[in-house]
Design a protein around this motif. Structure first.
Motif, PDB file in Angstrom:
ATOM      1  N   ALA A 290       0.971  -1.261   0.001  1.00 37.74           N
ATOM      2  CA  ALA A 290       0.009   0.063   0.064  1.00 37.74           C
ATOM      3  C   ALA A 290       0.998   1.160  -0.168  1.00 37.74           C
ATOM      4  CB  ALA A 290      -1.148  -0.142   1.231  1.00 37.74           C
ATOM      5  N   GLU A 291       1.994   1.429   0.743  1.00 34.42           N
ATOM      6  CA  GLU A 291       2.768   2.452   0.771  1.00 34.42           C
ATOM      7  C   GLU A 291       3.470   2.430  -0.602  1.00 34.42           C
ATOM      8  OE1 GLU A 291       5.268   1.677   4.253  1.00 34.42           O
ATOM      9  OE2 GLU A 291       4.026   2.612   5.501  1.00 34.42           O
ATOM     10  N   ASP A 292       3.972   1.732  -1.428  1.00 33.28           N
ATOM     11  CA  ASP A 292       4.742   1.661  -2.617  1.00 33.28           C
ATOM     12  C   ASP A 292       3.640   2.125  -3.483  1.00 33.28           C
ATOM     13  OD1 ASP A 292       7.043   0.535  -1.327  1.00 33.28           O
ATOM     14  OD2 ASP A 292       6.645  -1.417  -2.170  1.00 33.28           O
ATOM     15  N   SER A 293       2.454   1.611  -3.529  1.00 34.30           N
ATOM     16  CA  SER A 293       1.467   2.110  -4.725  1.00 34.30           C
ATOM     17  C   SER A 293       0.611   3.287  -4.234  1.00 34.30           C
ATOM     18  CB  SER A 293       0.525   0.878  -4.668  1.00 34.30           C
ATOM     19  OG  SER A 293      -0.166   0.824  -3.664  1.00 34.30           O
ATOM     20  N   GLY A 294       1.012   3.911  -3.189  1.00 38.74           N
ATOM     21  CA  GLY A 294       0.196   5.164  -2.834  1.00 38.74           C
ATOM     22  C   GLY A 294      -1.111   4.825  -2.189  1.00 38.74           C
ATOM     23  N   LEU A 295      -1.479   3.490  -2.255  1.00 39.53           N
ATOM     24  CA  LEU A 295      -2.845   3.168  -1.488  1.00 39.53           C
ATOM     25  C   LEU A 295      -3.105   3.578   0.035  1.00 39.53           C
ATOM     26  CD1 LEU A 295      -3.492  -0.259  -3.505  1.00 39.53           C
ATOM     27  CD2 LEU A 295      -4.659   2.071  -3.864  1.00 39.53           C
ATOM     28  N   ILE A 296      -1.920   3.891   0.512  1.00 40.10           N
ATOM     29  CA  ILE A 296      -1.743   3.977   1.919  1.00 40.10           C
ATOM     30  C   ILE A 296      -2.674   5.409   2.270  1.00 40.10           C
ATOM     31  CG2 ILE A 296       0.171   5.324   2.011  1.00 40.10           C
ATOM     32  CD1 ILE A 296      -0.981   2.844   4.640  1.00 40.10           C
ATOM     33  N   LEU A 297      -2.479   6.136   1.243  1.00 32.85           N
ATOM     34  CA  LEU A 297      -3.453   7.667   1.613  1.00 32.85           C
ATOM     35  C   LEU A 297      -4.814   7.416   1.691  1.00 32.85           C
ATOM     36  CD1 LEU A 297      -1.184   9.656  -0.939  1.00 32.85           C
ATOM     37  CD2 LEU A 297      -1.157   9.536   1.609  1.00 32.85           C
ATOM     38  N   PRO A 298      -5.609   6.658   0.926  1.00 30.90           N
ATOM     39  CA  PRO A 298      -7.196   6.500   1.044  1.00 30.90           C
ATOM     40  C   PRO A 298      -7.157   5.490   2.134  1.00 30.90           C
ATOM     41  CG  PRO A 298      -6.464   5.677  -1.143  1.00 30.90           C
ATOM     42  CD  PRO A 298      -5.178   6.402  -0.571  1.00 30.90           C
ATOM     43  N   ILE A 299      -6.469   4.561   2.259  1.00 29.82           N
ATOM     44  CA  ILE A 299      -6.548   3.443   3.351  1.00 29.82           C
ATOM     45  C   ILE A 299      -6.627   4.249   4.755  1.00 29.82           C
ATOM     46  CG2 ILE A 299      -5.694   1.274   4.357  1.00 29.82           C
ATOM     47  CD1 ILE A 299      -5.190   0.348   1.479  1.00 29.82           C
ATOM     48  N   GLY A 300      -5.458   5.106   4.773  1.00 30.36           N
ATOM     49  CA  GLY A 300      -5.087   5.711   6.174  1.00 30.36           C
ATOM     50  C   GLY A 300      -6.262   6.459   6.428  1.00 30.36           C
ATOM     51  N   GLU A 301      -6.675   7.384   5.515  1.00 32.77           N
ATOM     52  CA  GLU A 301      -7.797   8.388   5.684  1.00 32.77           C
ATOM     53  C   GLU A 301      -9.068   7.629   6.200  1.00 32.77           C
ATOM     54  OE1 GLU A 301     -10.436  11.927   3.746  1.00 32.77           O
ATOM     55  OE2 GLU A 301      -8.810  11.108   2.850  1.00 32.77           O
ATOM     56  N   TRP A 302      -9.324   6.292   5.718  1.00 30.91           N
ATOM     57  CA  TRP A 302     -10.516   5.565   6.022  1.00 30.91           C
ATOM     58  C   TRP A 302     -10.420   5.086   7.360  1.00 30.91           C
ATOM     59  CZ3 TRP A 302     -10.807   0.481   7.603  1.00 30.91           C
ATOM     60  CH2 TRP A 302     -11.952   0.042   7.739  1.00 30.91           C
ATOM     61  N   VAL A 303      -9.213   4.759   7.779  1.00 30.12           N
ATOM     62  CA  VAL A 303      -8.873   4.135   9.106  1.00 30.12           C
ATOM     63  C   VAL A 303      -9.102   5.053  10.180  1.00 30.12           C
ATOM     64  CG1 VAL A 303      -7.001   3.359  10.867  1.00 30.12           C
ATOM     65  CG2 VAL A 303      -7.227   2.257   8.574  1.00 30.12           C
ATOM     66  N   LEU A 304      -8.541   6.374   9.801  1.00 34.19           N
ATOM     67  CA  LEU A 304      -8.809   7.634  10.922  1.00 34.19           C
ATOM     68  C   LEU A 304     -10.386   7.703  11.022  1.00 34.19           C
ATOM     69  CD1 LEU A 304      -6.072  10.149  10.013  1.00 34.19           C
ATOM     70  CD2 LEU A 304      -6.243   9.240  12.126  1.00 34.19           C
ATOM     71  N   ARG A 305     -10.950   7.860   9.888  1.00 33.35           N
ATOM     72  CA  ARG A 305     -12.369   8.182  10.110  1.00 33.35           C
ATOM     73  C   ARG A 305     -13.104   7.087  10.782  1.00 33.35           C
ATOM     74  NH1 ARG A 305     -13.634  12.763   7.375  1.00 33.35           N
ATOM     75  NH2 ARG A 305     -11.873  13.487   5.710  1.00 33.35           N
ATOM     76  N   GLU A 306     -13.021   5.680  10.409  1.00 31.47           N
ATOM     77  CA  GLU A 306     -13.624   4.677  11.080  1.00 31.47           C
ATOM     78  C   GLU A 306     -13.517   4.487  12.400  1.00 31.47           C
ATOM     79  OE1 GLU A 306     -15.912   1.338  11.439  1.00 31.47           O
ATOM     80  OE2 GLU A 306     -16.077   2.842   9.859  1.00 31.47           O
ATOM     81  N   ALA A 307     -12.066   4.718  12.906  1.00 33.29           N
ATOM     82  CA  ALA A 307     -11.988   4.536  14.349  1.00 33.29           C
ATOM     83  C   ALA A 307     -12.581   5.617  14.976  1.00 33.29           C
ATOM     84  CB  ALA A 307     -10.359   4.631  14.384  1.00 33.29           C
ATOM     85  N   GLY A 308     -12.762   6.704  14.601  1.00 35.05           N
ATOM     86  CA  GLY A 308     -13.164   7.899  15.365  1.00 35.05           C
ATOM     87  C   GLY A 308     -14.599   7.692  15.372  1.00 35.05           C
ATOM     88  N   ARG A 309     -15.368   7.128  14.233  1.00 25.87           N
ATOM     89  CA  ARG A 309     -16.821   6.919  14.364  1.00 25.87           C
ATOM     90  C   ARG A 309     -17.150   5.814  15.191  1.00 25.87           C
ATOM     91  NH1 ARG A 309     -20.006   2.920  13.294  1.00 25.87           N
ATOM     92  NH2 ARG A 309     -18.465   1.752  12.607  1.00 25.87           N
ATOM     93  N   GLN A 310     -16.382   4.562  15.208  1.00 24.57           N
ATOM     94  CA  GLN A 310     -16.611   3.568  16.308  1.00 24.57           C
ATOM     95  C   GLN A 310     -16.347   4.049  17.680  1.00 24.57           C
ATOM     96  OE1 GLN A 310     -17.505   0.158  15.823  1.00 24.57           O
ATOM     97  NE2 GLN A 310     -17.790   0.504  17.635  1.00 24.57           N
ATOM     98  N   LEU A 311     -15.447   5.155  17.883  1.00 23.43           N
ATOM     99  CA  LEU A 311     -15.361   5.459  19.282  1.00 23.43           C
ATOM    100  C   LEU A 311     -16.444   6.331  19.769  1.00 23.43           C
ATOM    101  CD1 LEU A 311     -13.542   5.755  22.073  1.00 23.43           C
ATOM    102  CD2 LEU A 311     -12.310   7.679  20.760  1.00 23.43           C
ATOM    103  N   SER A 312     -16.988   7.014  18.654  1.00 21.90           N
ATOM    104  CA  SER A 312     -18.124   7.866  18.918  1.00 21.90           C
ATOM    105  C   SER A 312     -19.458   6.979  19.219  1.00 21.90           C
ATOM    106  CB  SER A 312     -18.481   8.687  17.885  1.00 21.90           C
ATOM    107  OG  SER A 312     -19.653   9.625  18.000  1.00 21.90           O
ATOM    108  N   ALA A 313     -19.654   6.039  18.420  1.00 21.81           N
ATOM    109  CA  ALA A 313     -20.674   4.890  18.844  1.00 21.81           C
ATOM    110  C   ALA A 313     -20.369   4.260  20.147  1.00 21.81           C
ATOM    111  CB  ALA A 313     -20.773   3.752  17.745  1.00 21.81           C
TER     112      ALA A 313
END
Length: 828
Positions: free
Chosen positions: A619-642
């Motif tokens: 993911a880091e070599d291909s640049g996919l880490i950017l959308p994946i990393g943003e998804w992780v931040l948003r999903e973790a925040g959503r779950q903690l809020s729930a």
């Protein structure tokens, strides 16, 4: 009497008499020319050495001005506080002086003198004792103190060394803006910057300068003492007074002056290099006379040889003009009829017969040029004139057929230039084209004598070099005994390509990566051999470039697996195949759950659950880490809020962030959106960054992290102790917490070294006001020991394995393990 004899009796006297007359004139003219040439050579040599000295002096003056204008030098000169000057600034100043000495090997010493002559700072290029630091009474400083200009030069001998050198000094006059009015104040003398330059370059020139067989140069001082001479035994000797007077009176003249030197008549020339340095050129007159005698003999032999050659040429010409032209013409016509478009025709005259011969040659030559041009356009590369891809495939096909018939082996070398795209992008395609042409020339030159590029390769077993396109070349070796032969050729190629290329003022360092495939081991078809050599070339690039690799089937499978994994990973985010697992963090003293680390998992429909250490690097070599990393931040925040909404958690969530996200994403905005969208406080979000990643990011990214920390977001340094950060740098980084790597926690109860490291990290964290977390806690004994040592938080399998969100919800409701841990910690 034969016709040959009659022609010779008429022609030879007519040719010999003018030759004798011309020979006499030529001898006299050549003797005069020899004297003038020697004089011109001596003058040119003296002028060149004078210009060289002046050039070095000009460069030294320009450099000392540049050195004196350096901001560090100016700041040092203006600083009056001794502690700040000598403790803080002097080491940096000496390091700057050392860098100048490394950049200019002719400079032996750089000094900073105070206005009273005290040597305040000094750096030398070699260990040299400092005889005195007080130079106020030396002739050099007294003359320098009286100097009112910008740059002062003087030839002298330093007390520390016996060699003569050129000292270049520049007064440093500055206005202290902190205490003076820059408009109404005059610059104050703050000191002198002095550069000492060795005159070794003049010694080398004197040693190598020579006019004729015994003409040479020497350098003396005003007193006539020899300072530089090509004969070391003459150094330090004194020139005779009459010779010195002539040298002093003739300096600057372009004509040589007769004088006596070493008891022989010589021609003398002199130039003043500097006050105290005189360049003298000496040319013995005996050498000119000897050259005149040699010229006389040479003219006599030339005349005699010309007469004999004339007779032979006339005899041969008569034979060719009268007997052979028609026969050659008939043979040429027959060869053209049989398809040979380049017949050899002897041209013997300019008459009608000769014109007819030339007409046939012209016709045949035009036909041959057209054939060669058509073949070159079809089979050769227009830039390098090497065989192109089509010719390489055709040649390889013939090689394979021959190898099959003879049950032999052959090799294909696939070569790609390293960093060629960077050359094109930075220096332009014109320089890139020059690099390709020069590479083709070098590759051709290092092939063995039998490795001649030829169309009919199978016939003479020669190697073929071809350009496939771009910066890719292929070398075909039609007959090898094994892989060792191919490796030897590849080694020669690597050595020649890594030599720097020079194009004008540009010096380019390139290199090459080479892949090798063997017939029949790696394939028996053209496409298979080239494709597998290409794959081996990419393996060579992954091994660090500038090396060669043989084709490996396992590597090829690994490459295909990598490509397949990357392709599936691109679909994983949109197909909801990614999932976050959570692992609790508890307070060491109470056992209370204070945080949850979000850990990414991939549920691949093909392989099942794939661990992060397999897909995160892709993911880091291909640049996919950017959308994946943003998804992780948003999903973790959503779950903690729930969890917070149903009263299950008042803790923070910890998310791992890669170096690529830090440098290429606007994390400040993303983190702000996550906090606002989920109504979380900044302290409830923790960003974990590895020690290695934090050392590589840009300074402005450090500023972004510090801004988030100032707002309350926790920045945690993960895997502390496994990287290479220094304690001084650790104090400057915007971090709030240290996480001790599990590799130290695992054996700390049995390994004193690991125990010492854990204690040291906890002490560092406490001293710097940082919180601490220990990873990999698996036993109650480890938990109790860490709590006793002052560790703030615990994380590991003792508390819980990473669980998906649903199971973590049940875990948070029960908290049974946490209660057990609390009782254990209280007992300890």
């Amino acid at each position: 009497m034969r016709l040959h004899t009659k022609v010779l009796l008429v022609v030879v006297p007519l040719a010999v008499i003018p030759l004798l007359i011309l020979g006499g004139f030529a001898y006299d003219q050549q003797r005069t020319t020899a004297v003038e040439r020697s004089s011109s050579q001596m003058t040119a040599l003296m002028d060149q050495m004078t210009r060289n000295f002046q050039m070095h002096q000009d460069v030294a003056e320009a450099n000392v001005k540049l050195f004196a204008d350096a901001s560090l030098v100016r700041a040092y000169a203006l600083t009056e506080d001794e502690e700040e000057r000598y403790v803080l600034m002097l080491p940096s100043l000496l390091k700057l002086f050392s860098s100048y000495l490394r950049a200019y090997p002719d400079y032996s010493e750089i000094r900073f003198l105070l206005p009273d002559g005290y040597e305040d700072a000094r750096t030398t290029s070699m260990p040299t004792p400092n005889v005195t630091e007080e130079e106020g009474g030396t002739p050099f400083f007294q003359e320098l103190a009286r100097f009112e200009g910008e740059t002062f030069t003087r030839v002298s001998t330093r007390p520390e060394s016996s060699e003569i050198s050129l000292q270049v000094a520049r007064p440093i006059r500055l206005i202290d803006l902190a205490v003076q009015d820059p408009l109404n104040s005059k610059p104050t003398l703050r000191g002198y910057l002095v550069v000492t330059m060795r005159l070794n370059f003049m010694a080398e020139q004197v040693a190598s300068s020579r006019v004729g067989a015994s003409g040479h140069t020497l350098i003396v001082n005003e007193a006539g003492k020899i300072l530089f001479h090509q004969d070391p035994s003459k150094l330090g000797q004194q020139l005779p007074a009459p010779l010195l007077d002539k040298a002093l009176n003739t300096r600057g003249d372009t004509q040589l002056v007769s004088a006596s030197y070493l008891d022989s008549k010589s021609l003398l020339s002199a130039r003043r290099l500097h006050d105290g340095l005189l360049l003298i050129g000496v040319l013995p007159e005996a050498e000119l006379l000897e050259e005149g005698r040699r010229l006389g003999k040479a003219v006599a032999w030339v005349v005699l040889g010309t007469v004999l050659l004339l007779i032979i040429v006339l005899l041969v010409a008569m034979s060719f003009l009268m007997t052979r032209p028609l026969r050659h013409l008939m043979i040429a016509i027959s060869e053209i009829g049989q398809g040979n478009l380049t017949p050899k025709i002897a041209l013997s005259s300019r008459d009608e017969l000769g014109q007819l011969v030339r007409s046939f040659q012209g016709m045949a030559g035009n036909l041959e040029k057209s054939r060669v041009k058509i073949e070159r356009l079809a089979y050769h590369d227009s830039l390098t004139s090497l065989p192109n891809r089509f010719r390489a495939h055709e040649t390889l096909r013939r090689m394979i057929s021959l190898a099959r018939r003879e049950n032999g082996k052959m090799a294909v070398l696939f070569l790609d230039l390293d960093n060629f795209k960077r050359v094109n992008d930075t220096l332009g395609h014109q320089v890139g084209d020059q690099l390709l042409k020069e590479t083709a020339t070098r590759l051709t030159s290092i092939l063995r004598a039998e490795d001649v590029i030829h169309q009919e390769v199978p016939r003479n077993r020669s190697s073929v070099l071809a350009r496939l396109g771009g910066d890719e070349f292929v070398i075909l070796l039609p007959k090898v005994n094994g892989s060792q032969d191919a490796a030897m050729v590849a080694s020669r190629i690597l050595d020649i390509v890594k030599v720097p290329f020079h194009f004008g003022h540009e010096e380019i360092y390139s290199g090459s990566s080479i892949g090798i495939s063997l017939f029949p081991d790696d394939g028996t078809e053209v496409d298979d051999l080239i494709k597998r050599a290409d794959a081996a070339m990419y393996q060579a690039k992954e091994q660090g470039r500038n090396n060669f690799q043989f084709y490996s089937a396992s590597y090829n499978l690994a490459v295909l697996e990598h490509i397949s994994l990357e392709s599936r990973l691109r679909r994983a985010l949109s197909n909801s195949e990614l999932e976050l697992y959570y692992q609790p963090l508890v307070q060491a003293r109470t056992g209370k759950i204070v945080g949850l680390e979000a850990l990414l998992r991939w549920n691949d429909p093909v392989e099942g659950v794939i661990p992060p250490d397999r897909f995160i690097p892709i993911a880091e070599d291909s640049g996919l880490i950017l959308p994946i990393g943003e998804w992780v931040l948003r999903e973790a925040g959503r779950q903690l809020s729930a969890w917070q909404a149903v009263g299950l958690s008042g803790a923070f969530v910890s998310v791992n962030v890669s170096a690529i996200q830090l440098q290429r994403q606007d994390l400040v905005s993303i983190v702000g959106q996550v906090l606002n969208d989920n109504r979380l406080s900044p302290w409830q979000l923790e960003l974990e960054i590895t020690e290695t990643a934090l050392m590589k990011i840009r300074p402005e990214v450090i500023g972004d992290l510090d801004a988030m920390r100032q707002k309350g977001v926790t920045i945690s340094l993960d895997d502390f102790g496994t990287g290479y950060s220094s304690l001084s740098l650790l104090q400057e980084l915007p971090i709030s917490k240290l996480k001790i790597d599990k590799s130290f926690v695992r054996d700390m109860l049995v390994d004193p070294k690991d125990a010492a490291i854990v204690s040291a990290v906890l002490f560092i964290a406490k001293s710097l006001g940082l919180r601490s977390t220990a990873e990999g806690v698996e036993t109650l004994e480890q938990a109790a020991h860490l709590a006793k040592e002052g560790c703030g938080q615990l994380q590991g399998y003792l508390l819980s394995r990473p669980l998906p969100a649903a199971e973590m919800t049940e875990f948070l409701r029960s908290r049974k393990v946490m209660a057990h841990l609390k009782s254990t910690l209280q007992v300890s």
